[in-house]
Design a protein around this motif. Sequence first.
Motif, mmCIF file in Angstrom:
data_model
loop_
_atom_site.group_PDB
_atom_site.id
_atom_site.type_symbol
_atom_site.label_atom_id
_atom_site.label_comp_id
_atom_site.label_asym_id
_atom_site.label_seq_id
_atom_site.Cartn_x
_atom_site.Cartn_y
_atom_site.Cartn_z
ATOM 1 N N SER A 256 0.808 -1.183 -0.013
ATOM 2 C CA SER A 256 0.159 -0.016 0.033
ATOM 3 C C SER A 256 0.758 1.322 -0.179
ATOM 4 C CB SER A 256 -0.952 0.045 1.212
ATOM 5 O OG SER A 256 -1.879 -0.937 1.040
ATOM 6 N N ALA A 257 2.079 1.138 0.459
ATOM 7 C CA ALA A 257 2.910 2.444 0.910
ATOM 8 C C ALA A 257 3.441 2.720 -0.176
ATOM 9 C CB ALA A 257 3.609 2.438 2.251
ATOM 10 N N TYR A 258 4.308 1.675 -0.769
ATOM 11 C CA TYR A 258 5.316 1.968 -1.717
ATOM 12 C C TYR A 258 4.845 1.296 -3.163
ATOM 13 C CZ TYR A 258 7.880 3.104 2.138
ATOM 14 O OH TYR A 258 8.504 3.615 3.291
ATOM 15 N N GLY A 259 3.783 0.671 -3.214
ATOM 16 C CA GLY A 259 3.335 0.223 -4.509
ATOM 17 C C GLY A 259 2.111 0.725 -4.843
ATOM 18 N N ASN A 260 1.167 -0.250 -5.021
ATOM 19 C CA ASN A 260 -0.103 0.143 -5.588
ATOM 20 C C ASN A 260 -1.220 -0.505 -4.503
ATOM 21 O OD1 ASN A 260 -2.685 0.408 -6.812
ATOM 22 N ND2 ASN A 260 -2.165 -0.020 -8.878
ATOM 23 N N SER A 261 -2.025 0.194 -3.784
ATOM 24 C CA SER A 261 -2.973 -0.702 -2.945
ATOM 25 C C SER A 261 -4.115 -1.339 -3.504
ATOM 26 C CB SER A 261 -3.650 0.251 -1.849
ATOM 27 O OG SER A 261 -4.443 1.398 -2.632
ATOM 28 N N MET A 262 -4.071 -1.023 -4.957
ATOM 29 C CA MET A 262 -5.126 -2.128 -5.854
ATOM 30 C C MET A 262 -4.661 -3.277 -5.949
ATOM 31 S SD MET A 262 -7.715 -0.819 -6.839
ATOM 32 C CE MET A 262 -8.420 -1.458 -8.328
ATOM 33 N N ILE A 263 -3.428 -3.644 -5.864
ATOM 34 C CA ILE A 263 -2.973 -4.900 -6.104
ATOM 35 C C ILE A 263 -2.449 -5.508 -4.739
ATOM 36 C CG2 ILE A 263 -1.956 -4.475 -8.528
ATOM 37 C CD1 ILE A 263 0.826 -4.508 -6.991
ATOM 38 N N ARG A 264 -2.621 -4.835 -3.630
ATOM 39 C CA ARG A 264 -2.312 -5.264 -2.444
ATOM 40 C C ARG A 264 -3.015 -6.829 -1.833
ATOM 41 N NH1 ARG A 264 -4.965 -2.092 1.996
ATOM 42 N NH2 ARG A 264 -6.575 -3.507 0.961
ATOM 43 N N ASP A 265 -4.288 -7.103 -2.320
ATOM 44 C CA ASP A 265 -4.908 -8.146 -1.987
ATOM 45 C C ASP A 265 -4.332 -9.356 -3.058
ATOM 46 O OD1 ASP A 265 -6.021 -6.943 0.121
ATOM 47 O OD2 ASP A 265 -8.006 -7.442 -0.556
ATOM 48 N N ASN B 219 -10.304 -1.624 6.652
ATOM 49 C CA ASN B 219 -10.424 -0.722 7.673
ATOM 50 C C ASN B 219 -9.156 -0.124 8.298
ATOM 51 O OD1 ASN B 219 -9.628 -2.969 8.887
ATOM 52 N ND2 ASN B 219 -11.731 -3.553 9.697
ATOM 53 N N ASP B 220 -8.129 -0.529 7.648
ATOM 54 C CA ASP B 220 -6.853 0.085 8.208
ATOM 55 C C ASP B 220 -6.368 0.908 6.976
ATOM 56 O OD1 ASP B 220 -4.074 -0.854 10.155
ATOM 57 O OD2 ASP B 220 -3.728 0.100 8.306
ATOM 58 N N PHE B 221 -6.040 2.264 7.541
ATOM 59 C CA PHE B 221 -5.770 3.154 6.321
ATOM 60 C C PHE B 221 -4.439 3.902 6.632
ATOM 61 C CE2 PHE B 221 -10.318 2.707 6.562
ATOM 62 C CZ PHE B 221 -10.465 2.553 5.176
ATOM 63 N N ASN B 222 -3.828 3.351 7.635
ATOM 64 C CA ASN B 222 -2.553 3.744 8.250
ATOM 65 C C ASN B 222 -1.513 3.857 7.115
ATOM 66 O OD1 ASN B 222 -3.045 4.573 10.972
ATOM 67 N ND2 ASN B 222 -3.157 2.367 11.448
ATOM 68 N N ALA B 223 -1.437 2.833 6.489
ATOM 69 C CA ALA B 223 -0.282 3.094 5.292
ATOM 70 C C ALA B 223 -0.426 4.137 4.496
ATOM 71 C CB ALA B 223 -0.420 1.684 4.606
ATOM 72 N N GLU B 224 -1.789 4.327 3.861
ATOM 73 C CA GLU B 224 -1.900 5.435 3.076
ATOM 74 C C GLU B 224 -1.890 6.642 3.810
ATOM 75 O OE1 GLU B 224 -4.167 2.728 3.532
ATOM 76 O OE2 GLU B 224 -4.131 1.678 1.550
ATOM 77 N N LEU B 225 -2.272 6.796 4.917
ATOM 78 C CA LEU B 225 -2.404 7.928 5.631
ATOM 79 C C LEU B 225 -0.673 8.450 5.630
ATOM 80 C CD1 LEU B 225 -5.586 7.534 7.618
ATOM 81 C CD2 LEU B 225 -5.236 9.250 5.968
ATOM 82 N N THR B 226 0.090 7.371 6.352
ATOM 83 C CA THR B 226 1.263 7.866 6.622
ATOM 84 C C THR B 226 2.139 8.177 5.277
ATOM 85 O OG1 THR B 226 1.550 5.922 8.059
ATOM 86 C CG2 THR B 226 3.694 6.869 7.488
ATOM 87 N N ASN B 227 1.695 7.648 4.329
ATOM 88 C CA ASN B 227 2.166 8.360 2.923
ATOM 89 C C ASN B 227 1.771 9.863 2.907
ATOM 90 O OD1 ASN B 227 3.686 6.344 1.943
ATOM 91 N ND2 ASN B 227 2.195 5.662 0.245
ATOM 92 N N ILE B 228 0.492 9.861 2.780
ATOM 93 C CA ILE B 228 0.039 11.502 2.855
ATOM 94 C C ILE B 228 0.382 12.225 3.809
ATOM 95 C CG2 ILE B 228 -2.349 12.614 3.190
ATOM 96 C CD1 ILE B 228 -3.883 9.931 2.143
ATOM 97 N N ALA B 252 -6.830 9.542 10.494
ATOM 98 C CA ALA B 252 -6.006 10.597 9.964
ATOM 99 C C ALA B 252 -5.982 11.607 11.333
ATOM 100 C CB ALA B 252 -6.779 11.373 8.730
ATOM 101 N N ARG B 253 -7.034 11.890 11.963
ATOM 102 C CA ARG B 253 -6.963 12.718 12.873
ATOM 103 C C ARG B 253 -5.957 12.418 14.273
ATOM 104 N NH1 ARG B 253 -8.024 16.076 9.539
ATOM 105 N NH2 ARG B 253 -10.115 16.980 9.419
ATOM 106 N N GLU B 254 -6.045 10.758 14.239
ATOM 107 C CA GLU B 254 -5.181 10.390 15.485
ATOM 108 C C GLU B 254 -3.843 10.326 15.157
ATOM 109 O OE1 GLU B 254 -6.252 9.156 18.257
ATOM 110 O OE2 GLU B 254 -8.223 9.126 17.936
ATOM 111 N N MET B 255 -3.553 10.456 13.942
ATOM 112 C CA MET B 255 -2.075 10.546 13.222
ATOM 113 C C MET B 255 -1.562 11.982 13.342
ATOM 114 S SD MET B 255 -1.053 8.972 9.790
ATOM 115 C CE MET B 255 -1.273 7.185 9.966
ATOM 116 N N GLY B 256 -2.607 12.956 13.555
ATOM 117 C CA GLY B 256 -2.335 14.096 13.531
ATOM 118 C C GLY B 256 -2.322 15.147 12.321
ATOM 119 N N ILE B 257 -3.012 14.266 11.375
ATOM 120 C CA ILE B 257 -3.303 15.325 9.963
ATOM 121 C C ILE B 257 -4.530 16.158 10.317
ATOM 122 C CG2 ILE B 257 -4.078 14.880 7.432
ATOM 123 C CD1 ILE B 257 -2.541 11.951 7.853
#
Lengths: 292, 393
Positions: A256-265, B219-228, B252-257
């Motif tokens: 999710s972080a370094y690639g594409n979250s579409m392909i994660r699953d 339900n886990d968006f931490n990876a995306e939000l950390t990037n953001i 997001a808000r917990e992370m401080g965004i």
Amino acid sequence: MEAFIQQLINGLSVGSVYALIALGYTMVYGIIKLINFAHGDIYMIGAFVSYFMFLNLKLNIFVTLALTMFVTAFLGVVIEKVAYKPLRNSPRITALITAIAMSYLLQNIMIYVVGPEARSFPQIVQNKTYTLGNISINQMEIWLLGTSLVLMVLLQLIVQKTKMGKAMRAVSIDAKAAELMGINPNTIISFTFLLGSALAGAGGLLVGMYYNTIDPMMGATPGLKAFVAAVFGGIGVIPGAMVGGLLIGIIEVMISAYGNSMIRDAVVYLILILILLIRPSGLLGKSNKEKV
Amino acid sequence: MKMKKWFFGVMSFSTLFITACSSGRGGEEGNSAEEDEAINIGSMFELTGSASAYGNTQANAVQMAADEINEDGGIDGQEINIEEYDTQSDEAEASSVATRLSTRDNAVAMIGPALTGPMQAAIPNADEAQVPLISPSATDDDVLTDEDGGVHPYAYRTGFTNSFQGGALATFANDDLDASKAVILGDNSSDYATGLTEEFTEAFDGEIVSVENFSEGQNDFNAELTNIEQTDFDVIFVPGYYEEGGPIINQAREMGIDEPILGPDGFGNDVIYDLASEENMDNIYHTSHFVLTSDDPDTQDFVSNYRENFDTDPDMFAGLAYDTVYLVKQAIEETGSTNSADINAGLENIEDFAGITGTFSFDEMHDPIKTVSIIEVQEGEEVGTSEVEPDIE
């Protein structure tokens, strides 16, 4: 680098839940060679049980955790007695199909009883965030990681140091021989379901607390991912489930972080296929062939 | 196999038969009400099944609007009669209800269904019978479009489309928030989110610095939000429903965004306050078809009337359905005819219909061009509404 460490923490949180669920899969498989697909739904029921306990009984978190684990453990044993035990001598595929049916049954019963919509989980722990430089970890994550670790260590102690654990290991190696030695396999199998379901219940509570949302379908995807984690680590091997769970969590987050979250699953399931092709016994599995 | 052939035989025969029947009545040009009769209007909603939560409020609102009109003397002296049917949240059922209403019940207009799928299934029958069909809440962009990209001549909707609100949110970000850098965090496997994202990207004057995706049920968006969090931005746009919007806001808000978060009408459910937890619902802006707390007197009348009749607060879907009845009334009054084909022409040309969900006319695709309300949430409370005018080129 800091971002990477932050993502690693994210991955460990996700992975510790997979590990808790994967342990149940792996123990049951180790003992009776059954992939208990209803396991992910026991995790979901654990989330709902703790939800209603927090709302109605207002006990503290440790008591609720213990009670939730007790309820799901009981449920796991009942399911085993009702649905799987009568099929003990049937072909393995029969029990597998029953397990899938049991999974859908639990989901649909819960949809009927509590409704299909997502609910918010009561906030029991004040969520604080600790920062070290640019890396932050919040209290929920500490709870999630901490509780999972404690439970996994406890499980390892039970399996390695107690008489029950010794009997479990014996049954998993050869049930018939264990029976000749005076071990009652039925008790051991029930005990295995009890342990696995208790851990799944704990996972349900922790996830409810962490993500603040629960619904009757929440067990389906984590259940499958935990299954992949169990196979990845080596199905039937307890440390394998822990390693597999944590690795799958980290891999998911990194994609999710370094690639594409579409392909994660897709990547997670690709790992399942690759592992089965290249190293069917998993990372930590013994590579000796099963005796026929 | 034999069974199947037999089945198809019967099916094709009955299709021929139905086609023959309907071509027999081709000269009539739709339905009309006699001058001394009541005007039949169809109400076809998801009263049972998975979408019953949407369907029931809409059917209630339709009946309530009709009762109000009849109390005030009807339409040019003629009463309205609502023929109510349950589509069971099912596409096949919606299609047969549309046929029944237009051929047997002599309906001059049909209101419903709530969902995109049943709406799509019912449209061909409305076209065939030349009776207008107006869905209050089917928001999917392509519902009213036929396979050649043209519009179905007898299909309309009262709610704005998914992508329309994407443009409105971008305008709001440009003008009201003075944002020059936006981040999009959306579910790119849903039509809803992709339509919104496309329109937002097109209408946003600044730069889209990052696009992150998630999948349904995550339900886990931490990876995306950390990037953001690592990027420099002014606003986050989250095209999604409250099920994911709530946890995203929470994490997001917990992370401080703490930058503003923009959302579509999918945020319009009170559960989002629990999912995000109230103290995190801060600096959130989302679109809505209808603002319950608006001080517009018509809206206030509607809200108090609805509460009186049904003991609960109306939602935006009820508001849209209520407007739809008055829309049909205006079309009948303007054309001076109760013939369904004339009403259709009236709908097509309607101008500045003033409803409780906004003032609108239809564009050439039968989509309403209306103001979009954007609700502002600060510290867990709705503190205000801004109206964004449609951007008509």
